[in-house]
Design an enzyme around this catalytic site. Sequence first.
Site, mmCIF file in Angstrom:
data_model
loop_
_atom_site.group_PDB
_atom_site.id
_atom_site.type_symbol
_atom_site.label_atom_id
_atom_site.label_comp_id
_atom_site.label_asym_id
_atom_site.label_seq_id
_atom_site.Cartn_x
_atom_site.Cartn_y
_atom_site.Cartn_z
ATOM 1 C CG PHE A 168 -1.862 -1.233 1.131
ATOM 2 C CD1 PHE A 168 -2.624 -1.986 1.066
ATOM 3 C CD2 PHE A 168 -1.499 -1.758 2.437
ATOM 4 C CE1 PHE A 168 -2.812 -3.183 1.276
ATOM 5 C CE2 PHE A 168 -2.072 -2.825 3.176
ATOM 6 C CZ PHE A 168 -3.081 -3.619 2.072
ATOM 7 C CB CYS A 169 1.820 3.577 -1.596
ATOM 8 S SG CYS A 169 2.294 4.053 -3.095
ATOM 9 C CB ALA A 170 2.610 2.313 3.875
#
Length: 455
Positions: A373-375
């Site tokens: 999740f781009c995290a």
Amino acid sequence: MSCRKPDIYLRNLVAGTETKVALANGKYVTAINFDNAATTPPFCSVLKEIDQFSPWYASVHRGKGYKSILCSEQYEYSREVVRKFVNADNRDAIIFTKNTTESINLAAYALAATSGKQVVLSSDMEHLANDLPWRDKFITDYIALTKSGRLSIKDLEEKLKKYQGKVVLVTVTGASNVTGYINPINKIARLAHQYGAKILVDGAQWVPHMPVDMKPYNSPEHIDYLAFSAHKMYAPFGTGVLIGPREIFNNAVPVYQGGGAVGLVSHQLIEWDDPPAKYEAGTPNMMGIVALTAAIRTLNELQLCQVYQHERQLIGYVINGLAAINGIKLYSGGQDGEERVSLISFALEGLHHSQLAEILSQEAGIAVRDGLFCAHPYVTKLLNISAEEIEYYQTHDDKTIPGLTRISLGIYNNCKEIDVFLELMEHIAQYRQYYAKKYEYVLANDRQIRDYPYC
Ligand code: PMP
């Protein structure tokens, strides 16, 4: 389940709720969109407004034609709609951008130009949009997490003390796109200000789901900078917002330079326009702004405090249902009553996240998100993945990268859809081996296109 509005009313607010999609067996079903944290479908009010505005569309701030003047006025008025929506101060510039990522990048450049290479405190919970832009411009450090994956306020205070007044900015997300946790922004703002730092809030997952109040400049809880994306609040068409003190943007040279951002230019001298224009070089995205203001109007009509309550009930229903399924691990506390936005990440023991997302799509037309999740730092910490393992994944491509599956709800989702999802999840959990075999191909595909699903 209510938002003082019947389900059907909420359902009819957005476009595409009846769209049919194909399943693995060739049948068609009504799509279920549980990936609203990535992007939301447009409000019908937004589409109507775009349609009604289209005959009046013309160039903004360029021309004396009737339509051009009208567009320019409408464009400027929209800043006031946004200002009121989040209670920004009159001294703030409301800058229109492309999305949250661009907003935070612009803020990072402006702050770097005006404050020198000092310390920026980001956090271990951030989306990469609120991590990477700071790294090459400041000394960056990260607020640590508690055992349950929340921000450690104690660690924030310790870090503020440790850097002895050198922290120029504390930059945190309003709500996590992984766990859905809402951060205690008021408390964080108080602490940051107490130690002479400013605060930036990444509002991408926060602004669409609950009332946001930036509070006056003289409040210790004032939010100095706020960034958010229109496409996550039912207004696609490519607009983002950056709000921050006009003074800072006045003093910095903008990243994007060109027409629209300047007064008179010679080969010797550039006369910069005042912010926000200084930060909006090139032809503005008028239709994006029309969409954003129409979405704000609809959210205001719905009342965001009621949107929050309604979505809180929906996600509570999901959490209780998932918690009862054998082999599911939820990646956030999940207690009833805790502050969270309408998303949750989870894993099903024995099935790869990528397979699970594919199964939900292929078997029932349910769109969810999977991966990191781009995290990346946050998810790898939640999964207890060591630095050595991460390095292995970075340098080898023989293994699929670990991750989670995420369900994120919008105002128009309902319990009937959640029941379809939970029923299928029960079935998948019960017949894990069957599904693992049937969707074995996903893992091979995943290895080949490794870059794609993780962000
Ligand atoms: N921050 C958070 C918390 C997000 O969830 C996202 C989008 N996933 C972003 C920033 C980036 O938003 P955008 O892609 O609209 O720039």
